[in-house]
Design a protein around this motif. Structure first.
Motif, mmCIF file in Angstrom:
data_model
loop_
_atom_site.group_PDB
_atom_site.id
_atom_site.type_symbol
_atom_site.label_atom_id
_atom_site.label_comp_id
_atom_site.label_asym_id
_atom_site.label_seq_id
_atom_site.Cartn_x
_atom_site.Cartn_y
_atom_site.Cartn_z
ATOM 1 N N ALA A 1 44.070 -9.752 7.357
ATOM 2 C CA ALA A 1 43.751 -10.684 6.276
ATOM 3 C C ALA A 1 42.794 -10.036 5.267
ATOM 4 O O ALA A 1 42.061 -9.113 5.613
ATOM 5 C CB ALA A 1 43.128 -11.944 6.857
ATOM 6 N N ASP B 1 45.160 -10.091 2.480
ATOM 7 C CA ASP B 1 46.448 -9.719 1.882
ATOM 8 C C ASP B 1 46.735 -8.256 2.182
ATOM 9 O O ASP B 1 46.062 -7.379 1.654
ATOM 10 C CB ASP B 1 46.433 -9.931 0.354
ATOM 11 N N ALA C 1 44.690 -14.919 9.675
ATOM 12 C CA ALA C 1 44.082 -15.364 8.426
ATOM 13 C C ALA C 1 43.082 -16.477 8.695
ATOM 14 O O ALA C 1 43.338 -17.376 9.480
ATOM 15 C CB ALA C 1 45.161 -15.855 7.471
ATOM 16 N N THR D 1 44.478 -20.320 4.249
ATOM 17 C CA THR D 1 45.886 -20.330 3.889
ATOM 18 C C THR D 1 46.076 -19.760 2.485
ATOM 19 O O THR D 1 45.123 -19.408 1.804
ATOM 20 C CB THR D 1 46.447 -21.759 3.951
ATOM 21 N N GLN E 1 47.623 -16.905 1.764
ATOM 22 C CA GLN E 1 47.548 -15.454 1.762
ATOM 23 C C GLN E 1 48.936 -14.858 1.979
ATOM 24 O O GLN E 1 49.863 -15.560 2.390
ATOM 25 C CB GLN E 1 46.570 -14.983 2.836
ATOM 26 N N THR E 2 49.081 -13.575 1.709
ATOM 27 C CA THR E 2 50.404 -12.953 1.793
ATOM 28 C C THR E 2 50.355 -11.645 2.575
ATOM 29 O O THR E 2 49.363 -10.914 2.532
ATOM 30 C CB THR E 2 50.979 -12.662 0.395
ATOM 31 N N SER F 1 47.926 -18.174 11.918
ATOM 32 C CA SER F 1 47.322 -18.688 10.691
ATOM 33 C C SER F 1 47.072 -20.186 10.803
ATOM 34 O O SER F 1 47.818 -20.899 11.456
ATOM 35 C CB SER F 1 48.239 -18.427 9.492
ATOM 36 N N ASN G 1 50.645 -19.587 4.584
ATOM 37 C CA ASN G 1 50.605 -18.168 4.257
ATOM 38 C C ASN G 1 52.039 -17.659 4.142
ATOM 39 O O ASN G 1 52.961 -18.201 4.751
ATOM 40 C CB ASN G 1 49.849 -17.385 5.331
#
Length: 222
Positions: free
Chosen positions: A127, A129, A153, A156, A158-159, A187, A197
């Motif tokens: 985390a 990204d 993560a 929330t 996030q990618t 997550s 995510n």
């Protein structure tokens, strides 16, 4: 050598063939290429008196190579590669020393052409990204979870994307706890909310695990 290379903006740190016995953790930050002459030619191993980085010791994570852009905490790593090296941890030290470890997001990170003996490649918290990560062409011997990524993560939205893990061969003839190659998601907000995510373009292929017939099933969990 790594510290000097950073003073000129980053670049390649080349280890010629031979055995390098180290007494403390090697921190590999952003904009560094750590390269050996070949994965059967350049070996890094811990000394009997190996001492981890102080921060890693404080979180109980002892490792030979640590990917972080700070030597005192976890900091994003980007534009970094490690390749053509052997990492050899004595079996007696495997429970207390990892091979390659990180606890932070990676961006444009490659680790390839590695020979890992009693050593693993872990990123325990990718985390917030992480993207454009490639782990490929590993031969591992008696490695606990040879390659493990945790898409953990704390929030929330996030990618994680464009992550490739391929051509990993793990040979096991000694008792280990875990023989898996794993990408694990964990997550918050996945139930009763639309604020997810995002995980996409993740490829895992050509994974081979050989377990010696002399080992019972209780010795390997995979």
């Amino acid at each position: 050598a790594i510290n000097y290379t950073l003073t000129i903006g980053g670049g390649k740190v080349y280890l010629k063939r031979g055995t390098y016995t180290v007494n403390k953790t090697i921190a590999v930050p952003s904009n560094i290429e750590l390269a050996g002459e070949g994965r059967f030619l350049t070996m890094i191993q811990p000394s009997p008196t190996f001492t981890p980085n102080a921060y890693l010791a404080s979180i109980n994570r002892n490792t030979l190579i640590w990917l972080s852009s700070s030597q005192t905490t976890d900091a994003t790593v980007q534009n970094t590669s490690i390749h053509d090296l052997e990492i050899n941890i004595p079996f007696s030290q495997m429970a207390s020393i990892n091979g390659i470890y990180s606890h932070v997001n990676w961006k444009f990170v490659e680790i390839y052409n590695m020979y890992m003996i009693n050593a693993s490649c872990w990123n325990e918290v990718m985390a917030p990204d992480s993207h454009d990560v490639a782990i490929r062409n590993f031969i591992t011997i008696n490695s606990n979870a040879p390659v493990a990524f945790y898409l953990n993560a704390a929030a929330t939205g996030q990618t994680y994307h464009d992550i490739l893990v391929e051509n990993i061969f793990n040979y096991i003839n000694q008792p280990v706890d875990d023989d898996r190659i794993a990408i694990i998601g964990n997550s918050p907000g996945l139930y009763g909310t639309n604020n997810y995510n995002q995980v996409y373009s993740v490829i895992v292929r050509n994974i081979f695990v050989y377990v010696s017939p002399s080992l019972t099933s209780s010795m390997v969990n995979g």
